[in-house]
Write an enzyme that holds these catalytic residues in place. Structure first.
Site, PDB file in Angstrom:
ATOM      1  N   SER A 555     -49.492 104.214 -47.997  1.00  0.00           N
ATOM      2  CA  SER A 555     -50.444 104.354 -49.210  1.00  0.00           C
ATOM      3  C   SER A 555     -50.235 105.514 -50.112  1.00  0.00           C
ATOM      4  O   SER A 555     -49.306 106.255 -49.806  1.00  0.00           O
ATOM      5  CB  SER A 555     -51.838 104.883 -48.632  1.00  0.00           C
ATOM      6  OG  SER A 555     -52.791 105.363 -49.615  1.00  0.00           O
ATOM      7  N   TYR A 568     -57.161 109.872 -42.383  1.00  0.00           N
ATOM      8  CA  TYR A 568     -56.544 108.796 -43.043  1.00  0.00           C
ATOM      9  C   TYR A 568     -55.355 109.154 -43.806  1.00  0.00           C
ATOM     10  O   TYR A 568     -54.366 108.358 -43.564  1.00  0.00           O
ATOM     11  CB  TYR A 568     -57.695 107.888 -44.175  1.00  0.00           C
ATOM     12  CG  TYR A 568     -56.960 106.792 -44.833  1.00  0.00           C
ATOM     13  CD1 TYR A 568     -56.882 105.657 -44.111  1.00  0.00           C
ATOM     14  CD2 TYR A 568     -56.546 106.992 -46.117  1.00  0.00           C
ATOM     15  CE1 TYR A 568     -56.447 104.418 -44.983  1.00  0.00           C
ATOM     16  CE2 TYR A 568     -55.973 105.793 -46.967  1.00  0.00           C
ATOM     17  CZ  TYR A 568     -55.748 104.700 -46.316  1.00  0.00           C
ATOM     18  OH  TYR A 568     -55.418 103.714 -46.756  1.00  0.00           O
TER      19      TYR A 568
HETATM   20  N1  LIG Z   1     -57.230  98.899 -50.301  1.00  0.00           N
HETATM   21  C1  LIG Z   1     -56.389  99.859 -50.883  1.00  0.00           C
HETATM   22  O1  LIG Z   1     -56.594 100.312 -51.827  1.00  0.00           O
HETATM   23  C2  LIG Z   1     -55.268 100.442 -50.017  1.00  0.00           C
HETATM   24  C3  LIG Z   1     -54.715 101.568 -50.471  1.00  0.00           C
HETATM   25  C4  LIG Z   1     -53.693 102.169 -49.867  1.00  0.00           C
HETATM   26  C5  LIG Z   1     -53.353 101.707 -48.630  1.00  0.00           C
HETATM   27  N2  LIG Z   1     -53.846 100.605 -48.097  1.00  0.00           N
HETATM   28  C6  LIG Z   1     -53.637  99.894 -46.777  1.00  0.00           C
HETATM   29  O2  LIG Z   1     -53.469  98.478 -46.856  1.00  0.00           O
HETATM   30  C7  LIG Z   1     -53.762  97.990 -45.523  1.00  0.00           C
HETATM   31  C8  LIG Z   1     -54.784  96.999 -45.574  1.00  0.00           C
HETATM   32  O3  LIG Z   1     -55.943  97.331 -46.248  1.00  0.00           O
HETATM   33  P1  LIG Z   1     -57.072  96.441 -47.044  1.00  0.00           P
HETATM   34  O4  LIG Z   1     -57.355  97.330 -48.212  1.00  0.00           O
HETATM   35  O5  LIG Z   1     -56.344  95.043 -47.355  1.00  0.00           O
HETATM   36  O6  LIG Z   1     -58.131  96.422 -45.758  1.00  0.00           O
HETATM   37  P2  LIG Z   1     -58.891  95.377 -45.052  1.00  0.00           P
HETATM   38  O7  LIG Z   1     -59.940  95.914 -44.668  1.00  0.00           O
HETATM   39  O8  LIG Z   1     -59.291  94.227 -46.013  1.00  0.00           O
HETATM   40  O9  LIG Z   1     -57.729  95.008 -44.380  1.00  0.00           O
HETATM   41  C9  LIG Z   1     -57.162  95.616 -42.835  1.00  0.00           C
HETATM   42  C10 LIG Z   1     -57.538  94.818 -41.874  1.00  0.00           C
HETATM   43  O10 LIG Z   1     -57.071  95.277 -40.783  1.00  0.00           O
HETATM   44  C11 LIG Z   1     -57.514  94.780 -39.863  1.00  0.00           C
HETATM   45  N3  LIG Z   1     -57.613  95.808 -38.589  1.00  0.00           N
HETATM   46  C12 LIG Z   1     -58.191  97.038 -38.438  1.00  0.00           C
HETATM   47  N4  LIG Z   1     -58.180  97.652 -37.304  1.00  0.00           N
HETATM   48  C13 LIG Z   1     -57.017  96.777 -36.712  1.00  0.00           C
HETATM   49  C14 LIG Z   1     -56.592  97.056 -35.223  1.00  0.00           C
HETATM   50  N5  LIG Z   1     -56.837  97.858 -34.257  1.00  0.00           N
HETATM   51  N6  LIG Z   1     -55.739  95.994 -34.938  1.00  0.00           N
HETATM   52  C15 LIG Z   1     -55.601  94.988 -35.795  1.00  0.00           C
HETATM   53  N7  LIG Z   1     -56.111  94.711 -36.983  1.00  0.00           N
HETATM   54  C16 LIG Z   1     -57.045  95.612 -37.287  1.00  0.00           C
HETATM   55  C17 LIG Z   1     -58.867  94.440 -40.086  1.00  0.00           C
HETATM   56  O11 LIG Z   1     -59.859  93.612 -39.271  1.00  0.00           O
HETATM   57  C18 LIG Z   1     -58.860  94.018 -41.659  1.00  0.00           C
HETATM   58  O12 LIG Z   1     -58.655  92.509 -41.519  1.00  0.00           O
HETATM   59  C19 LIG Z   1     -54.359  99.344 -44.812  1.00  0.00           C
HETATM   60  O13 LIG Z   1     -53.395  99.793 -43.921  1.00  0.00           O
HETATM   61  C20 LIG Z   1     -54.808 100.258 -45.812  1.00  0.00           C
HETATM   62  O14 LIG Z   1     -54.773 101.454 -45.429  1.00  0.00           O
HETATM   63  C21 LIG Z   1     -55.142  99.969 -48.826  1.00  0.00           C
END
Ligand SMILES: NC(=O)c1ccc[n+]([C@@H]2O[C@H](COP(=O)([O-])OP(=O)(O)OC[C@H]3O[C@@H](n4cnc5c(N)ncnc54)[C@H](O)[C@@H]3O)[C@@H](O)[C@H]2O)c1
Ligand SMILES: [Zn+2]
Length: 678
Positions: A555, A568
């Protein structure tokens, strides 16, 4: 409008092809003759519709048919230059086409056109090939079928075989078909129904005869120590051996794998004659390109420890390659196509099952189906007589046939990620799903892992059938669950090459509000979860010896410091340093480790939908719905970041153009100066 003869032909082909007892996948071809008005002359013209090259009878449609003028096709007999130059006749078929001609005519077109019957079926049924490959196949044919079915000695498919069968039909007016030595069956009829009945009668009569007259234990008595392991044990052993075996099969070029532990395979391996029969190899012409002449057979009992199996498999792989090279050298002529690699396509492990390989999952799966066909054929032939496949020189002539080579050369260029098996965690939605979709679109097989099996499977189904994507349940913070997830990937596609540590969740809390449980949850899923996934998948990649990629979706917050984000952002920083640590450690195995730093991906993100978005919106004093636009305005490029943008970055890092980069983080945040890397 479809001609009634062609319509009947398609319906008959679909019925025959949808029952595996009648023919192997994409094996065999069918035809019908009929009269149409020639649009050029207004006169009637006799045509033959015949299944074109490639494609499967079970799903044949009109587009799959070649349409030729019968008078011109039959006139080829007068210019046929003889056996030595029979391959030239395939090009001549193009001058016999009616209209645009439909699908490309196959090598078997001559047989269909030259045999004087309105409807002809050529099939590869296990029961028929069992008779065709029995040492005394000719006598058996007359014993089983009387004079209704005639024996045709082995000959490579082509114009001459068409002439042979046409002559046999003419000289035996009582016959409904023939057994083609070493190969399959051909049957005919005045009507489509009559041809279908003839085909089914030959297939069922052969099967019934084998059932009644086969000696017990056609593969010999049970081999002590080679009985099948119980299902859970053999799956576990298959998963433990899978990566090594995929590496063995991928020395010349990377392969996708398929695992089968059906009763046919396990029974074969549990019987004393399997080493002799395995070495004899397959027979039907369809098989050689798909399964190679023979499989690699592990010669250790079912309960041999995994380490012993790995060591022995590696020895056998060296021997297999030498043996295959020697086979090529024995038979290749200066005109032969170059050797296509010396690795096995079928690997048999007693007590456990069969691993089959191909350039994609479908090809790997069909190779396995073909070897099951070969086992059925050997069982039938050995039950009645002795299995006697065509000789090695003929096998080589088929495998390295110039016409087959030309077909391979015409294949479209593979996609950039073809043969690569990707595993994406947290891929049921958001960035993970977009990434899995992109990797699949670029040719990878993908394993979608998430907490909910239902959601993981639904995402996989959205991307494609089980040859492209499978969904598995896995909590990445649970070591056993992670191992089960990796085992499932190995059993589904043979191994793993490309891992995306994406699973995550976010609690936006101040230091004072963050509980120890919040801290543990964030760190368990992201820092520990990606550590566990990297550890279990790197083991597979090291065993495969095929290199690989690990990508961390960390991130912007791994480098950027803001309020209300202690747990986080700290665990994101941990993930970011894992990238550098593992890049340094795994490079020796050809494994690249890189990261993507997204920011502000609101659309499709479960993290934003489940409270984080509302919280962030409140912090910034905007409507939750406008958060994406708000973030965009904060960026240098003033663009909203979408899940697809992250997916594209993952593809670039793992794709064919970034072969020399490891330990890198790519920001995908539309430009945030405070998060610039230096
Ligand atoms: N959305 C953003 O702006 C953003 C920014 C920086 C980083 N990220 C990172 O991107 C990644 C995806 O995020 P997203 O925005 O698509 O969110 P999201 O919630 O749509 O996707 C995350 C997925 O991870 C799954 N998950 C959670 N805990 C889990 C576990 N213990 N085992 C297996 N799966 C698990 C959830 O069920 C979900 O489907 C994350 O690591 C997040 O930190 C997102
Ligand atoms: Zn055939």
């Amino acid at each position: 409008m479809t001609h009634p003869a062609a319509a009947d032909l398609i319906a008959r082909s679909n019925r025959l092809g949808s029952d595996p007892k009648n023919t192997n996948y994409a094996g065999g071809n069918t035809s019908a003759k009929g009269t149409e008005t020639d649009p050029v002359t207004g006169q009637p013209v006799e045509l033959v519709w015949v299944k074109g090259s490639g494609g499967d009878l079970g799903t044949l449609t009109e587009q799959g048919l070649a349409v030729l003028r019968l008078d011109r096709m039959r006139a080829l007999v007068d210019v046929y230059p003889g056996l030595e130059r029979e391959d030239e006749m395939v090009a001549a078929f193009d001058y016999c086409l009616h209209g645009k001609g439909g699908a490309a005519p196959s090598i078997d077109t001559a047989m269909h056109g030259l045999v004087d019957a309105p409807h002809v079926d050529h099939l590869h049924p296990d029961s028929g090939i069992a008779v065709a490959t029995a040492a005394d196949g000719q006598e058996l044919t007359s014993t089983i079928f009387g004079d209704k079915v005639v024996w045709v000695p082995w000959r490579r498919p082509g114009f001459q075989l068409g002439l042979d069968i046409a002559e046999i039909k003419e000289k035996n007016p009582q016959a409904i078909g023939c057994i083609l030595g070493g190969h399959g069956i051909t049957a005919w009829g005045e009507t489509s129904d009559e041809a279908e009945r003839a085909s089914l009668w030959i297939i069922d009569t052969a099967a019934a005869y084998i059932a009644e007259h086969s000696r017990p234990e056609p593969f010999g008595p049970p081999l002590a120590g080679y009985a099948p392991l119980p299902q859970a044990e053999r799956r576990a052993k298959a998963a433990a051996l899978g990566a090594t075996i995929r590496g063995i099969a991928s020395q010349d070029r990377p392969m996708v794998g398929h695992f089968t532990d059906t009763g046919e395979v396990l029974d074969f391996l549990a019987s004393s004659e399997h080493p002799r029969l395995g070495a004899l190899g397959t027979s039907c012409p369809d098989h050689f390109l798909r399964t190679k002449v023979k499989p690699l057979v592990l010669d250790l009992p079912s309960d041999a420890p995994v380490e012993d199996c790995v060591a022995r498999l590696k020895e056998l792989a060296v021997a297999y390659r030498e043996d295959y090279q020697a086979y090529y050298d024995r038979h290749a002529t200066p005109e032969s196509p170059a050797i296509r690699g010396a690795d096995p396509l079928i690997v048999l492990v007693p007590g456990v099952g069969m691993f089959s390989f191909g350039k994609d999952k479908q090809t790997a799966r069909v190779a396995g189906e073909f070897y099951v066909n070969a086992i059925n054929v050997m069982r039938g032939a050995e039950g009645l007589s002795t299995y006697a496949p065509i000789d090695e020189a003929e096998k080589f002539r088929i495998e390295y046939w110039a016409l087959e080579e030309a077909k391979l050369q015409r294949m479209p260029k593979p996609k950039p990620l073809a043969t690569r098996v990707a595993l994406v965690t947290g891929a049921a939605g958001g960035i993970g799903k977009a990434t899995a979709k992109k990797l699949a679109a670029e040719g990878a097989c993908v394993v979608i892992a998430d907490l909910s099996l239902e959601k993981a499977q639904a995402a996989a189904a959205e991307i494609g059938g089980s040859d492209v994507a499978v969904g598995v349940a896995a909590d990445v913070s649970d070591e056993d669950a992670v191992q089960a997830m990796v085992d499932a990937a190995v059993l589904a596609f043979g191994g793993v090459d490309l891992v995306v540590n994406n699973a995550g969740l976010s609690l936006s809390k101040s230091l004072m509000d963050t509980t120890a449980a919040d801290w543990d949850l964030q760190h368990n899923v992201m820092a520990k979860g990606s550590f566990l996934v990297s550890k279990a998948t790197a083991k597979v990649m090291v065993e495969q010896e095929m290199g690989g990629d690990i990508v961390y979706i960390s991130s912007k917050n791994s480098v950027f410091a803001g309020p209300n984000n202690i747990a986080y952002s700290a665990t994101k920083a941990d993930q970011a340093h894992q990238v550098r640590l593992l890049a340094a450690e795994l490079g020796a195995h050809g494994i690249k480790v890189n990261g993507v730093n997204p920011d502000g991906v609101v659309q499709g993100s479960g993290i934003f939908a489940s409270g984080w978005g509302a919280n962030r919106a409140a912090v910034y004093g905007v409507e939750e719905n406008d958060l994406g636009k708000f973030y965009a305005q904060r960026t240098i490029l003033r663009r909203e970041v979408l899940p697809e943008n992250i997916a594209n970055a993952v593809f670039v890092l793992c794709g064919p153009d970034m072969t020399h980069t490891t330990g890198l983080h790519v920001p995908v945040d539309a430009g945030v100066a405070a998060a610039f890397l230096r």
